[in-house]
Enzyme design. Structure first.
Site, PDB file in Angstrom:
ATOM      1  N   LYS A  53       3.139  -3.822  -8.161  1.00  0.00           N
ATOM      2  CA  LYS A  53       4.292  -4.708  -8.058  1.00  0.00           C
ATOM      3  C   LYS A  53       4.403  -5.400  -6.707  1.00  0.00           C
ATOM      4  CE  LYS A  53       7.234  -2.677 -11.648  1.00  0.00           C
ATOM      5  NZ  LYS A  53       7.624  -3.904 -12.353  1.00  0.00           N
ATOM      6  N   SER A 308      -1.908   1.463 -12.451  1.00  0.00           N
ATOM      7  CA  SER A 308      -0.900   0.568 -11.886  1.00  0.00           C
ATOM      8  C   SER A 308      -0.193   1.083 -10.640  1.00  0.00           C
ATOM      9  CB  SER A 308       0.144   0.225 -12.956  1.00  0.00           C
ATOM     10  OG  SER A 308       0.710   1.417 -13.488  1.00  0.00           O
TER      11      SER A 308
END
Length: 323
Positions: A53, A308
Site C-alpha cells: 500500500k 502483499s
C-alpha cells in the site's frame, strides 16, 4: 472518477520511484515441488511500511497540488493503508488523519503513530466496522479539517500506484504465465490486472480471497457488486467491499477469483516462514494458500505470487497456543 489506465500506472511509477523500495523476488525448491510449478514470490512485505500500500499512498500524496497538500490527507483503514498513508504524508511534511477501528492490531496502531498519523476511532455497530461506517468517519474528518480524501482502494491514484508492483515483477520475471494476488477492496488486484494485461495480455490473473469473505468471487459471478457484510476472517485486510472502480477493472481484466479456508491461510503463513524464512500477514498468505490448496491448475507452469505485506503482531501469531 475516471477509470485508471496503463498510462496512469506508468506515470505513477515515475512519480514514486525515488520513495519506494524495489522489492525482491524469492523462490523455493520446496514450494516448487509441492505445487509442481515454478513459483516466484514478489515480496512486498519488504516494501516501505511493510506493505504494497505504500505504492498507492505515495502516488496519491505526491499527486496533490501544494494548496491541497497543506490541509493534509484522510483515509479509513484497519492498519496497512493507515500506516502507508501516514508515512507518505510525513515524507511530504503534511498531516494524515486516519479513521481506524478499535479492534485493529496493536502492531498496526503502533505503526500509524510511529509515522505520525492522527487516529480517529471508527464506531462500529458490530465486531468489525462496515465499509459505510469507515467512510462516514472519514467524511466527518474531511468536513472538519478540509483534508484531501485518499480512498484505500477505490481511487485512481491508489490503483495506479498498486499497479507499479506488477510492472516491476514482470521486469524481474518476464516469463510468468499466471499471477496471483489477494483481493480485499480490490485496489491491488485491479492495479495488478490492469498493469499485467497492458504488458502481457495472455498472462492469466487470479484473485484470491477467504471463503468467509468471498464477496469478490460472488460479484464477478453475478456481474454486480455484492457488499461485504460483517465478514469473519483472520485476513483483516480483506474484509472490505469492492468499489465501483475496482469492480470495473476486475470484471474487465481478472480471469478468475478463487477462495481458501481460514486453516489454509494460517498454514500458508507458517510455511512461508519455514521455507522462505519470511513473515507474512494473513491477508498476504491468501494467495500462497490458494497455490498450496490446488485452487488453480499450475502444473508445469511459471506462476507469480504477490506477497502483499508482512505486518503481524509477533506476540499473537495464529499458530501459537494461548498462554
Amino acid at each position: 472518477m475516471a477509470v485508471p489506465t496503463p498510462e496512469l500506472v506508468r506515470e505513477a511509477r515515475q512519480r514514486i520511484n525515488a520513495f519506494i523500495s524495489r522489492t525482491p523476488v524469492m523462490t523455493s525448491e520446496t514450494l516448487d515441488a509441492r505445487s509442481d510449478a515454478r513459483l516466484y514470490f514478489k515480496c512486498e512485505n519488504f516494501q516501505r511500511a511493510g506493505v504494497f500500500k505504500a505504492r498507492g499512498a505515495f502516488n496519491a500524496v505526491l499527486s496533490l497540488r501544494e494548496s491541497e497538500a497543506q490541509r493534509g490527507v484522510v483515509t479509513s483503514s484497519s492498519g496497512n493503508q493507515a500506516a502507508a498513508l501516514s508515512l507518505a504524508a510525513r515524507t511530504r511534511g503534511i498531516p494524515a488523519y486516519i479513521a481506524m477501528p478499535r479492534a485493529a492490531l496493536q502492531s498496526k496502531v503502533a505503526a500509524v503513530r510511529r509515522y505520525g498519523g492522527r487516529i480517529v476511532w471508527v464506531e462500529a455497530s458490530g465486531e468489525v466496522p462496515t465499509s459505510a461506517e469507515y467512510e462516514a468517519t472519514a467524511d466527518r474528518i474531511q468536513a472538519e479539517t478540509g483534508a484531501s480524501p485518499v480512498h484505500p482502494y477505490n481511487d485512481p491514484r491508489t490503483i495506479a500506484g498498486q499497479g507499479t508492483c506488477t510492472l516491476e515483477f514482470l521486469e524481474q520475471q518476464p516469463d510468468l504465465e499466471l499471477l496471483l494476488a489477494p483481493v480485499g477492496g480490490g485496489g491491488l488486484i485491479s492495479g495488478t490486472a490492469l498493469a499485467a494485461k497492458s504488458v502481457k495480455p495472455a498472462l492469466r490473473v487470479i484473485g484470491c480471497e477467504p471463503e468467509t469473505a468471498n464477496d469478490a468471487q460472488q460479484s464477478l459471478r453475478l456481474g454486480r457488486i455484492v457488499p461485504q457484510l460483517q465478514p469473519r476472517t483472520i485476513a483483516d485486510g480483506l474484509r472490505t467491499s469492492l468499489g465501483d472502480l475496482t469492480f470495473a477493472l476486475i470484471a474487465r481484466y481478472v480471469d478468475e477469483i478463487v477462495t481458501v479456508s481460514e486453516e489454509s491461510i494460517v498454514s500458508a503463513m507458517r510455511l512461508a516462514w519455514e521455507t522462505l524464512r519470511i513473515v507474512i500477514e494473513p491477508s498476504s498468505a491468501v494467495a500462497l494458500a490458494a497455490v498450496l490448496a490446488g485452487r488453480v491448475p499450475l502444473s508445469g507452469k511459471s506462476a507469480g505470487v504477490i506477497l502483499s505485506g508482512g505486518n503481524v503482531d509477533l506476540d499473537r501469531l495464529p499458530w501459537m497456543r494461548p498462554q
